[in-house]
Design a protein around this motif. Sequence first.
Motif, mmCIF file in Angstrom:
data_model
loop_
_atom_site.group_PDB
_atom_site.id
_atom_site.type_symbol
_atom_site.label_atom_id
_atom_site.label_comp_id
_atom_site.label_asym_id
_atom_site.label_seq_id
_atom_site.Cartn_x
_atom_site.Cartn_y
_atom_site.Cartn_z
ATOM 1 N N ASP A 91 32.138 36.730 45.749
ATOM 2 C CA ASP A 91 33.335 35.945 45.511
ATOM 3 C C ASP A 91 33.187 35.248 44.162
ATOM 4 O O ASP A 91 32.132 34.682 43.860
ATOM 5 N N SER A 92 34.236 35.254 43.356
ATOM 6 C CA SER A 92 34.150 34.689 42.009
ATOM 7 C C SER A 92 33.893 33.186 42.019
ATOM 8 O O SER A 92 33.170 32.677 41.164
ATOM 9 N N ASN A 93 34.458 32.442 42.969
ATOM 10 C CA ASN A 93 34.214 30.997 43.031
ATOM 11 C C ASN A 93 32.775 30.684 43.410
ATOM 12 O O ASN A 93 32.166 29.768 42.859
ATOM 13 N N LEU A 94 32.240 31.434 44.354
ATOM 14 C CA LEU A 94 30.856 31.225 44.760
ATOM 15 C C LEU A 94 29.903 31.653 43.641
ATOM 16 O O LEU A 94 28.889 31.001 43.391
ATOM 17 N N GLN A 95 30.250 32.737 42.953
ATOM 18 C CA GLN A 95 29.456 33.188 41.808
ATOM 19 C C GLN A 95 29.504 32.162 40.684
ATOM 20 O O GLN A 95 28.508 31.930 40.001
ATOM 21 N N ALA A 96 30.642 31.511 40.492
ATOM 22 C CA ALA A 96 30.773 30.494 39.441
ATOM 23 C C ALA A 96 29.811 29.329 39.681
ATOM 24 O O ALA A 96 29.238 28.793 38.726
ATOM 25 N N ALA A 97 29.613 28.955 40.933
ATOM 26 C CA ALA A 97 28.650 27.893 41.248
ATOM 27 C C ALA A 97 27.237 28.340 40.883
ATOM 28 O O ALA A 97 26.458 27.565 40.317
ATOM 29 N N ASP A 98 26.905 29.591 41.190
ATOM 30 C CA ASP A 98 25.595 30.131 40.810
ATOM 31 C C ASP A 98 25.423 30.116 39.299
ATOM 32 O O ASP A 98 24.367 29.724 38.784
ATOM 33 N N ASP A 99 26.447 30.554 38.587
ATOM 34 C CA ASP A 99 26.397 30.597 37.124
ATOM 35 C C ASP A 99 26.204 29.199 36.544
ATOM 36 O O ASP A 99 25.450 29.013 35.588
ATOM 37 N N PHE A 100 26.885 28.205 37.118
ATOM 38 C CA PHE A 100 26.742 26.826 36.657
ATOM 39 C C PHE A 100 25.304 26.353 36.824
ATOM 40 O O PHE A 100 24.713 25.785 35.902
ATOM 41 N N VAL A 101 24.733 26.582 37.998
ATOM 42 C CA VAL A 101 23.365 26.139 38.278
ATOM 43 C C VAL A 101 22.389 26.820 37.316
ATOM 44 O O VAL A 101 21.498 26.169 36.755
ATOM 45 N N ALA A 102 22.548 28.128 37.101
ATOM 46 C CA ALA A 102 21.639 28.865 36.230
ATOM 47 C C ALA A 102 21.805 28.475 34.762
ATOM 48 O O ALA A 102 20.812 28.253 34.060
ATOM 49 N N SER A 103 23.032 28.368 34.296
ATOM 50 C CA SER A 103 23.243 28.097 32.871
ATOM 51 C C SER A 103 22.971 26.640 32.498
ATOM 52 O O SER A 103 22.415 26.369 31.442
ATOM 53 N N ARG A 104 23.335 25.729 33.360
ATOM 54 C CA ARG A 104 23.133 24.303 33.061
ATOM 55 C C ARG A 104 21.758 23.806 33.499
ATOM 56 O O ARG A 104 21.389 22.679 33.180
ATOM 57 N N GLN A 105 21.063 24.618 34.287
ATOM 58 C CA GLN A 105 19.733 24.232 34.786
ATOM 59 C C GLN A 105 19.786 22.924 35.570
ATOM 60 O O GLN A 105 18.877 22.110 35.496
ATOM 61 N N ARG A 106 20.892 22.749 36.305
ATOM 62 C CA ARG A 106 21.086 21.540 37.092
ATOM 63 C C ARG A 106 21.571 21.918 38.482
ATOM 64 O O ARG A 106 22.332 22.859 38.640
ATOM 65 N N PRO A 107 21.175 21.161 39.486
ATOM 66 C CA PRO A 107 21.646 21.451 40.845
ATOM 67 C C PRO A 107 23.105 21.067 41.047
ATOM 68 O O PRO A 107 23.659 20.268 40.304
ATOM 69 N N ALA A 164 41.810 34.093 47.500
ATOM 70 C CA ALA A 164 41.559 35.467 47.078
ATOM 71 C C ALA A 164 42.882 36.205 46.845
ATOM 72 O O ALA A 164 42.991 37.033 45.941
ATOM 73 N N GLN A 165 43.911 35.905 47.636
ATOM 74 C CA GLN A 165 45.196 36.566 47.490
ATOM 75 C C GLN A 165 45.932 36.142 46.228
ATOM 76 O O GLN A 165 46.687 36.912 45.654
ATOM 77 N N HIS A 166 45.702 34.945 45.754
ATOM 78 C CA HIS A 166 46.370 34.486 44.534
ATOM 79 C C HIS A 166 45.990 35.328 43.339
ATOM 80 O O HIS A 166 46.763 35.459 42.408
ATOM 81 N N GLY A 167 44.828 35.928 43.366
ATOM 82 C CA GLY A 167 44.374 36.732 42.246
ATOM 83 C C GLY A 167 44.831 38.177 42.293
ATOM 84 O O GLY A 167 44.648 38.929 41.346
ATOM 85 N N THR A 168 45.485 38.596 43.384
ATOM 86 C CA THR A 168 45.859 39.999 43.517
ATOM 87 C C THR A 168 47.243 40.307 42.972
ATOM 88 O O THR A 168 47.568 41.457 42.734
ATOM 89 N N GLY A 169 48.105 39.317 42.779
ATOM 90 C CA GLY A 169 49.453 39.560 42.246
ATOM 91 C C GLY A 169 50.452 39.874 43.345
ATOM 92 O O GLY A 169 50.125 40.007 44.513
ATOM 93 N N ASN A 170 51.706 39.975 42.961
ATOM 94 C CA ASN A 170 52.788 40.245 43.917
ATOM 95 C C ASN A 170 53.269 41.679 43.802
ATOM 96 O O ASN A 170 53.237 42.264 42.741
ATOM 97 N N ASN A 171 53.796 42.199 44.893
ATOM 98 C CA ASN A 171 54.359 43.549 44.883
ATOM 99 C C ASN A 171 55.847 43.504 44.672
ATOM 100 O O ASN A 171 56.556 42.696 45.067
#
Length: 171
Positions: A91-107, A164-171
Amino acid sequence: MQHDDKLLQANLPDALQSAIEEIDGAFDVPKQLLQADVSSFESLECCVFAYFARDDVFYLNQKGRELLRRKQPRFEPQTQSPPPLFWLEDDSNLQAADDFVASRQRPIFETRELVTLSWGKTWLHGSKFPIRSVLGQPLAILFAGHEVPPSQQIKLVAEHYQNAQHGTGNN
């Protein structure tokens, strides 16, 4: 370190903080973490797991193994086998938290993690910590937390899929 971080760290169990300090900055390369002494994490009363990437979890403590066994469906035979296979939701939001922790070196002290088992999902609430090399480079991420109460699980699942649906667009 800012004063806000000190206040948040004060809410963590001392045993968790000292266990993290034992492995943070103690190794040169990620592979060495596989040989780390993790006995300090085994007795903690929270689910602890560590991963190199979201699809590469390499450690799960005793409380985490108990959680996953307890969540196993009742119709399957209970054996003394290893804990059921699980993975972290992609999930992009959960991955973003991982990226923050890794890049900022902060919990991050207030975060969630969605754990997927072969039969379903469960949300955990807790903190993520960077595990760094001797040179200060990110090696892995450690999550420590508790399962979200069942009354809140449905709400979180609904929010997760609505986002997750907000990122898929409308038909």
